[in-house]
Design an enzyme around this catalytic site. Structure first.
Site, short mmCIF file in Angstrom:
data_model
loop_
_atom_site.label_atom_id
_atom_site.label_comp_id
_atom_site.label_asym_id
_atom_site.label_seq_id
_atom_site.Cartn_x
_atom_site.Cartn_y
_atom_site.Cartn_z
N HIS A 70 -7.79 2.02 1.15
CA HIS A 70 -6.40 2.40 1.77
C HIS A 70 -6.66 1.95 3.11
CE1 HIS A 70 -3.53 5.47 3.22
NE2 HIS A 70 -2.76 4.41 2.97
N GLU A 114 -5.88 -1.82 3.53
CA GLU A 114 -4.31 -1.97 3.62
C GLU A 114 -3.75 -2.27 4.84
OE1 GLU A 114 -0.09 0.27 2.44
OE2 GLU A 114 -1.89 0.78 1.40
N GLU A 152 0.03 10.17 7.95
CA GLU A 152 0.38 9.77 6.48
C GLU A 152 0.20 10.75 5.41
OE1 GLU A 152 0.38 6.05 3.15
OE2 GLU A 152 -0.75 5.55 4.87
#
Length: 440
Positions: A70, A73, A150
């Site tokens: 992640h 990304e 997030e």
């Protein structure tokens, strides 16, 4: 018959016409280095959707590298040797395009949609990101805080929490049970060197699949991809082959009934009950689609009608399935008043049991086949959906079904098959996860 997607050696000259229908043409080429390029040319389109897929997801992380997938990304958008983060953003904004990325449990995709004339720019920028990300230390520390925000945002949504904890509980002890985005603990702990190692291990020619759909010239795109990868510093060995697809042999988990309560001071309770499900390549996946549509796939579904329409116990209720290599999950969800959660949980289980015992009616079968068929056709009106279909076919299934064959497989599902699968799922040990103002 579906079109097989063999892992042929690079440099073999293998250039396949996979399908041609309704004026659309699908082609596949394996470039030196094992890079796979698949395109679907759609006449009349003025746009193109591009995806760069890397066959690595959160399940592939090892100890000390948790959260790296992640992290990457985010970090690939933060700059390369040739471009700053602002340069990457401006490249797409300047042409009215868009670019983004998605991390999954088994793959990561960097994608863009642009006008057809701007596709070479998109190829150049996306491949530059994939091959030449700098993983700058300062940018990493900034993005660490962004990812923590997030995760906090998702943790504030009880519907997200119940689904995350359901997967974690059903797949306890298996890498697929880990959250895709990582946890606050793993994101805080992972060092820059571990993220850099993860990048070097997995972002390689043999793992890369490039797909595009829209007004795309296959030969031109394949040449652009090859040139851009070399420009990014990758060595494309003519003798290299694509990395083998993920092993889809049945994965092992401790399949037992579990219950979990997550305390949140919220106005609505969220509950999921379910079990292990089907693997991505299970031949019964089309049967599962029909079962899911009847049980909880729309306003005419049994869950919606029984729990919302007849009893007024929930605003949102549905069933769902998640399929991966060798393993999957199947569940039923509802959001309701905390005082009603036991009643709603019992109703969710009752509807699954009733399906397992009595099956579905011919009318329900007809409606679900129509619902799935219509949704499939309408979904493929979007070039982005077609681009994604190519990526999943290459990375997951090893075969590409034509639209007609997919429709035929849906239409071939029988009443007995649905009842048998429902009985299989209903007999599996059930997990119940609740999120709300409860004591554990």
């Amino acid at each position: 018959m579906p079109y097989a997607l063999p892992l042929v050696p690079a440099g073999s000259g293998r250039d396949e016409l996979l399908a041609g229908q309704d004026g659309a043409t699908i082609r596949r080429t394996v470039l030196p280095g094992g890079v796979r390029v698949l395109t679907e040319h759609l006449p009349g389109q003025r746009s193109a959707s591009l995806g760069a897929w890397v066959g690595v997801g959160s399940r592939d992380e090892t100890d000390g590298h948790f959260g790296s997938t992640h992290f990457l990304e985010h970090l690939l958008f933060k700059g390369t040797a040739r471009r700053s983060a602002l340069d990457i953003a401006e490249a797409f904004d300047a042409v009215g395009g868009e670019a983004n990325a998605a991390t999954g449990k088994e793959h990561t995709c960097y994608y863009a949609r642009v006008l057809d004339a701007d596709l070479p720019m998109a190829v150049d920028v996306i491949t530059d990101m994939v091959t030449s990300a700098t993983i700058d230390t300062d940018e990493l520390e900034t993005e660490r805080e962004v990812i923590l925000e997030e995760i906090a945002m998702n943790d504030d949504d009880p519907a997200d929490v119940v689904h995350e904890r359901f997967a974690e509980t059903v797949l306890a002890g298996h890498p697929l049970g880990r959250p895709i985005g990582g946890t606050p603990e793993t994101i805080r702990a992972v060092p820059r060197d571990a993220v850099w190692e993860h990048y070097g291990w997995h972002y390689r020619p043999e793992t890369l699949v490039v797909t595009a759909a829209g007004n795309v010239d296959h030969d031109a795109l394949a040449a652009q991809v090859g040139d851009a990868l070399v420009a990014g510093g990758w060595t494309l060995d003519p003798a290299a082959a694509p990395r083998a697809r993920r092993d889809h042999a049945a994965a092992t988990v401790i399949d037992e009934a579990r219950a979990l309560t997550v305390t949140r001071r919220v106005e609505q309770a969220n509950v999921v009950i379910g079990s292990t499900g089907l693997a991505a390549t299970d031949e019964r996946r089309f049967v599962l689609s029909v079962l899911n549509a009847v049980l909880g796939g729309g306003m005419s579904s049994r869950l919606f009608q029984e729990i919302r329409e007849k009893r007024g116990l929930a605003y949102s209720t549905y069933s769902f399935a998640s399929a991966h290599g060798g393993l999957g999950t199947f569940g039923l969800y509802a959001g309701c008043a905390p005082a009603k959660v036991d009643q709603v949980t019992a109703l969710l289980g009752t509807e699954l049991d009733r399906l397992a015992t009595d099956g579905i009616t011919p009318d329900e079968l007809r409606r679900s086949v129509g619902q799935l068929s219509g949704g499939l056709v309408l979904g493929l009106e979007d070039p982005g959906s077609r681009m994604s279909r190519l990526g999943r076919a290459e990375l997951v299934f090893g075969e590409l079904l034509t639209l007609e064959e997919s429709l035929e497989r849906i239409a071939a599902v029988t009443l007995d098959e649905v009842r048998d699968l429902a009985a299989d799922l209903a007999a599996r040990p059930r997990t119940v996860v609740r999120v709300g103002p409860f004591e554990d």
